[in-house]
Enzyme design. Structure first.
Site, PDB file in Angstrom:
ATOM      1  N   ALA A  18       0.811  -1.219  -0.039  1.00 54.10           N
ATOM      2  CA  ALA A  18      -0.045  -0.131  -0.162  1.00 54.10           C
ATOM      3  C   ALA A  18       0.756   1.346   0.137  1.00 54.10           C
ATOM      4  O   ALA A  18       0.380   2.244   0.251  1.00 54.10           O
ATOM      5  CB  ALA A  18      -0.775  -0.084   1.103  1.00 54.10           C
ATOM      6  N   GLY A  21       0.706   2.901  -5.952  1.00 49.73           N
ATOM      7  CA  GLY A  21       0.084   2.125  -6.671  1.00 49.73           C
ATOM      8  C   GLY A  21      -1.380   1.763  -6.310  1.00 49.73           C
ATOM      9  O   GLY A  21      -2.142   2.638  -5.466  1.00 49.73           O
ATOM     10  N   GLY A  23      -2.388  -0.138  -4.221  1.00 50.75           N
ATOM     11  CA  GLY A  23      -2.786  -0.335  -2.556  1.00 50.75           C
ATOM     12  C   GLY A  23      -2.919   0.738  -2.182  1.00 50.75           C
ATOM     13  O   GLY A  23      -3.610   0.942  -1.117  1.00 50.75           O
ATOM     14  N   TYR A 164       6.301 -14.827 -13.069  1.00 47.07           N
ATOM     15  CA  TYR A 164       5.424 -13.946 -12.354  1.00 47.07           C
ATOM     16  C   TYR A 164       3.710 -14.724 -12.584  1.00 47.07           C
ATOM     17  O   TYR A 164       3.162 -14.479 -11.830  1.00 47.07           O
ATOM     18  CB  TYR A 164       5.284 -12.689 -13.182  1.00 47.07           C
ATOM     19  CG  TYR A 164       4.396 -11.721 -12.772  1.00 47.07           C
ATOM     20  CD1 TYR A 164       4.242 -11.044 -11.326  1.00 47.07           C
ATOM     21  CD2 TYR A 164       3.009 -11.317 -13.308  1.00 47.07           C
ATOM     22  CE1 TYR A 164       3.346 -10.123 -11.174  1.00 47.07           C
ATOM     23  CE2 TYR A 164       2.014 -10.458 -12.963  1.00 47.07           C
ATOM     24  CZ  TYR A 164       2.228  -9.845 -11.765  1.00 47.07           C
ATOM     25  OH  TYR A 164       1.344  -8.730 -11.671  1.00 47.07           O
TER      26      TYR A 164
END
Length: 285
Positions: A18, A21, A23, A164
């Site tokens: 957080a 972005g 978050g 990923y």
């Protein structure tokens, strides 16, 4: 589906990843609805800055370190008598295979193992609170492969986007298995793809992709973090538990599985067992 302006007064929300972005945007949107928000990030400076902006509390933890995750869980349990939402949003992608101090492949640890560990360390409190566990996944799961014999190997061939995608597939399998293991307890869990959002997760992407993201050519494709946070906020606040539990959403729309591995119950259970062994934790089911 529209994101409802739900009143969250009296609710406690934990958002990882957080400090920037999606978050950070989600923390702001949830705090604006009255929630007490725990802003979790790796950077002490950015985490404190975001927390101050939304009148929330900062918690610093590096998900590449299990000790940080355990300390984070202990601090959250000491601070909050209930946790109504856990948003497992922290994640990243790295260009080469890197082994953490815990002996794990970095992408797998940050994107899956540490969220798994945090969720299980908080699980009793989450169950008591009839909480939501919302996991940030990715549409890259659609073409991903997850080989449990190699996903966490310290050596071997490595493809950044392949690793990923495999960890994002793991996020969806974790969501489904958590829902199965906690069925009937009141806990609800869901995973989502936020959209293509230009965030810090791309800081270590291949050069060509980074160049494209930073160029004007990307503007029609990439959405803003506040838009990317909308599915997280929706899944954290919607009252229709049965419609989201164990499910995956592409933005705000429920997506039928587009990778047979994402609905493989044996793979989900084997991933859970591996994750327990690697993190050293036992849990429900």
């Amino acid at each position: 589906m529209a994101v409802q302006d739900t009143d969250l007064t009296g609710k406690t929300v934990v958002v990882t990843g957080a400090s920037s972005g999606i978050g950070a945007a989600a923390a702001a949107q949830l705090a604006a609805r009255g929630a007490s928000v725990a802003v979790v990030g790796r950077s002490p400076e950015r985490t404190a800055e975001v927390a101050a902006q939304v009148s929330a509390e900062p918690f610093v933890a590096d998900f590449a370190r299990f000790d940080d995750v355990r300390e984070l869980a202990a601090r959250l349990l000491a601070r909050y008598s209930r946790i109504d939402v856990l948003a497992n949003n922290a994640g990243g992608t790295w260009p080469e295979r890197t082994v953490t101090d815990d002996g794990n492949e970095l992408t797998f640890q940050v994107n899956h193992l540490s969220p798994f560990l945090l969720t299980n360390l908080l699980l009793e409190r989450l169950l008591q609170s009839h909480a939501r566990v919302v996991n940030t996944a990715s549409m890259t799961y659609r073409t991903a492969k997850l080989n449990l014999d190699t996903i966490n190997a310290p050596t071997g061939s490595f493809k950044q986007l392949g690793e990923y995608g495999a960890t994002k597939l793991a996020n969806i399998l974790f969501t489904r298995e958590l829902a199965r293991r906690t069925e009937g307890t009141g806990l609800t869990t869901a995973a989502f793809h936020p959209g293509v959002v230009a965030t810090r997760v791309y800081d270590t992407a291949p050069f060509g992709l980074r160049w494209f993201i930073r160029s004007p050519l990307s503007r029609p494709i990439f959405i803003r973090p506040d838009k990317g946070a909308e599915p997280l906020v929706y899944l954290a606040t919607t009252e229709n538990d049965a419609a989201i539990n164990g499910r995956y959403f592409h933005r705000l729309e429920l997506e039928p599985p587009r990778n047979k591995l994402a609905v493989d119950p044996d793979l989900a259970q084997r991933l859970w067992t591996l994750s327990e062994q690697v993190t050293g934790i036992g849990s429900v089911g």
